[in-house]
Design an enzyme around this catalytic site. Structure first.
Site, PDB file in Angstrom:
ATOM      1  N   PRO A  25      65.574  35.718 -16.146  1.00  0.00           N
ATOM      2  CA  PRO A  25      64.932  35.498 -14.838  1.00  0.00           C
ATOM      3  C   PRO A  25      64.535  36.832 -14.229  1.00  0.00           C
ATOM      4  O   PRO A  25      65.343  37.768 -14.199  1.00  0.00           O
ATOM      5  CB  PRO A  25      66.039  34.812 -14.019  1.00  0.00           C
ATOM      6  CG  PRO A  25      67.316  35.212 -14.680  1.00  0.00           C
ATOM      7  CD  PRO A  25      67.004  35.396 -16.132  1.00  0.00           C
ATOM      8  N   MET A  26      63.288  36.932 -13.778  1.00  0.00           N
ATOM      9  CA  MET A  26      62.794  38.182 -13.185  1.00  0.00           C
ATOM     10  C   MET A  26      62.038  37.868 -11.906  1.00  0.00           C
ATOM     11  O   MET A  26      61.045  37.121 -11.943  1.00  0.00           O
ATOM     12  CB  MET A  26      61.884  38.914 -14.177  1.00  0.00           C
ATOM     13  CG  MET A  26      62.617  39.482 -15.374  1.00  0.00           C
ATOM     14  SD  MET A  26      61.498  40.255 -16.563  1.00  0.00           S
ATOM     15  CE  MET A  26      60.956  38.824 -17.519  1.00  0.00           C
ATOM     16  N   GLN A  78      66.422  28.969 -12.341  1.00  0.00           N
ATOM     17  CA  GLN A  78      67.594  29.669 -11.820  1.00  0.00           C
ATOM     18  C   GLN A  78      67.607  29.638 -10.298  1.00  0.00           C
ATOM     19  O   GLN A  78      66.626  29.997  -9.643  1.00  0.00           O
ATOM     20  CB  GLN A  78      67.640  31.122 -12.268  1.00  0.00           C
ATOM     21  CG  GLN A  78      68.967  31.781 -11.869  1.00  0.00           C
ATOM     22  CD  GLN A  78      69.011  33.271 -12.071  1.00  0.00           C
ATOM     23  OE1 GLN A  78      68.341  34.017 -11.378  1.00  0.00           O
ATOM     24  NE2 GLN A  78      69.826  33.714 -13.026  1.00  0.00           N
ATOM     25  N   CYS A 107      73.065  38.799  -9.624  1.00  0.00           N
ATOM     26  CA  CYS A 107      72.108  39.683  -8.958  1.00  0.00           C
ATOM     27  C   CYS A 107      72.852  40.812  -8.250  1.00  0.00           C
ATOM     28  O   CYS A 107      73.698  40.563  -7.383  1.00  0.00           O
ATOM     29  CB  CYS A 107      71.259  38.906  -7.951  1.00  0.00           C
ATOM     30  SG  CYS A 107      70.080  39.956  -7.051  1.00  0.00           S
ATOM     31  N   HIS A 175      75.846  39.645 -18.388  1.00  0.00           N
ATOM     32  CA  HIS A 175      75.202  40.962 -18.399  1.00  0.00           C
ATOM     33  C   HIS A 175      76.309  41.991 -18.576  1.00  0.00           C
ATOM     34  O   HIS A 175      77.278  41.993 -17.826  1.00  0.00           O
ATOM     35  CB  HIS A 175      74.446  41.210 -17.092  1.00  0.00           C
ATOM     36  CG  HIS A 175      73.604  42.446 -17.110  1.00  0.00           C
ATOM     37  ND1 HIS A 175      72.242  42.417 -16.913  1.00  0.00           N
ATOM     38  CD2 HIS A 175      73.909  43.749 -17.326  1.00  0.00           C
ATOM     39  CE1 HIS A 175      71.755  43.643 -16.987  1.00  0.00           C
ATOM     40  NE2 HIS A 175      72.765  44.469 -17.241  1.00  0.00           N
TER      41      HIS A 175
END
Length: 310
Positions: A25-26, A78, A107, A175
């Site tokens: 997701p960006m 997302q 995030c 991540h």
């Protein structure tokens, strides 16, 4: 506008393929036109940009920002949320038009942490458990969470993923950096491997994937089910197909899709800046980055690269 279309089973993909290539997701960037070109270059699953669940469930205008079609499969939507009710409501609205729902627990932005979303949730397993329970009770499509490693104590990360698994999460993405680390710092393969070995559900790994060799190294060192790339795909959408840099036919396809989708100039231009960075000289890059209209961008691509708008 969102179009209901043929969906694809992500869980079946996990069963069929030992290694999945995934677009992260960006914010602003992982939208319809970009997701569509990725399907031509060995990307198996693509995520939408992070969407605020409370805004999505309350605003018809916000919902219009998500579009999909039968060429955009499978796609994972997302959401970022701190309230289980908001998340469940947003998930119900989008479920007929998605192949999976993901809760953003990673995030690292300061504004997100202050809003009690994103990486804020990675340090609060009880809250994540409530969110997962709400989503699983509201929709019948697969659900996942995306997290970061805990800043100081990996035992808390392990507890988080185990709780999520007990609540029925279908897969998890980790991540391999903390929310405090810069994107230039090394990814912690051991942390990713620990998460993978702590649960029985599929685990995707995110961080440091810029080439196919990077993805293979991630698989070899961690044993995960899939590798997720963000900035690497922005710079080279064909990386999972083994290309060292973006092929011109990929650029041309993006140009035509983006124009057909009505992509705003800012996003259109920035995508091309990323894709063309490795083939442009410093002087040309400065010139290209200063172009201020879609016709100017198209003229430059046609004049210097033979890329045409069809």
């Amino acid at each position: 506008m969102v179009y209901e279309c043929r969906r694809q089973s992500i869980l079946q993909l996990f069963d069929e393929k030992p290694r999945l290539n995934v677009c992260a997701p960006m914010v602003r960037y992982s939208k319809g036109a970009f997701r569509e070109i990725l399907r031509d270059y060995n990307v198996d699953i693509a995520y939408t940009p992070m969407i605020l669940a409370d805004v999505f469930k309350s605003s018809e205008f916000a919902r219009q920002d998500y579009t999909t079609n039968d060429r955009d499969c499978p796609v994972v939507v997302q959401f970022a949320a701190h309230d289980p009710v908001d998340l469940a409501h947003a998930a119900q609205l989008v479920a007929p038009f998605a192949d999976g729902i993901d809760l953003n627990c990673g995030c690292p932005q300061k504004w997100a942490y202050k809003e009690r979303i994103g990486a804020y949730l990675s340090e609060r397993p009880e809250t994540v458990q409530d969110m997962v329970r709400a989503v699983k009770g509201a929709v019948n499509i697969p659900c996942s969470i995306k997290i970061r490693k805990h800043p100081t104590d990996m035992r808390q990360t392990v507890e988080l993923v185990r709780r999520a698994e007990r609540m029925g999460i279908d897969w998890i993405t980790i991540h391999g950096r903390t929310r405090h680390q810069k994107s230039t710092e090394p990814v912690d393969y051991e942390a990713i491997k620990l998460v993978k070995e702590s649960v029985s559900m599929p685990v995707l790994a995110n961080g440091g994937i810029f080439t196919l060799d990077d993805a293979n190294e991630m698989y070899d060192k961690t044993g995960v089910a899939g590798a997720m790339s963000a900035r690497g795909l922005l710079m080279n959408p064909a990386l999972f197909a083994g290309h060292a840099y973006t092929p011109l036919e990929c650029v041309e396809r993006y140009v035509n899709l983006a124009l057909a989708y009505g992509t705003p100039m800012f996003i259109f231009h920035h995508h091309l800046m990323f894709m063309m960075e490795s083939v442009m000289s410093n002087v040309e890059r400065r010139t290209f980055n200063c172009l201020s209209s879609i016709p100017a961008v198209l003229d430059h691509l046609s004049r210097y690269y033979g890329i045409c708008c069809k």
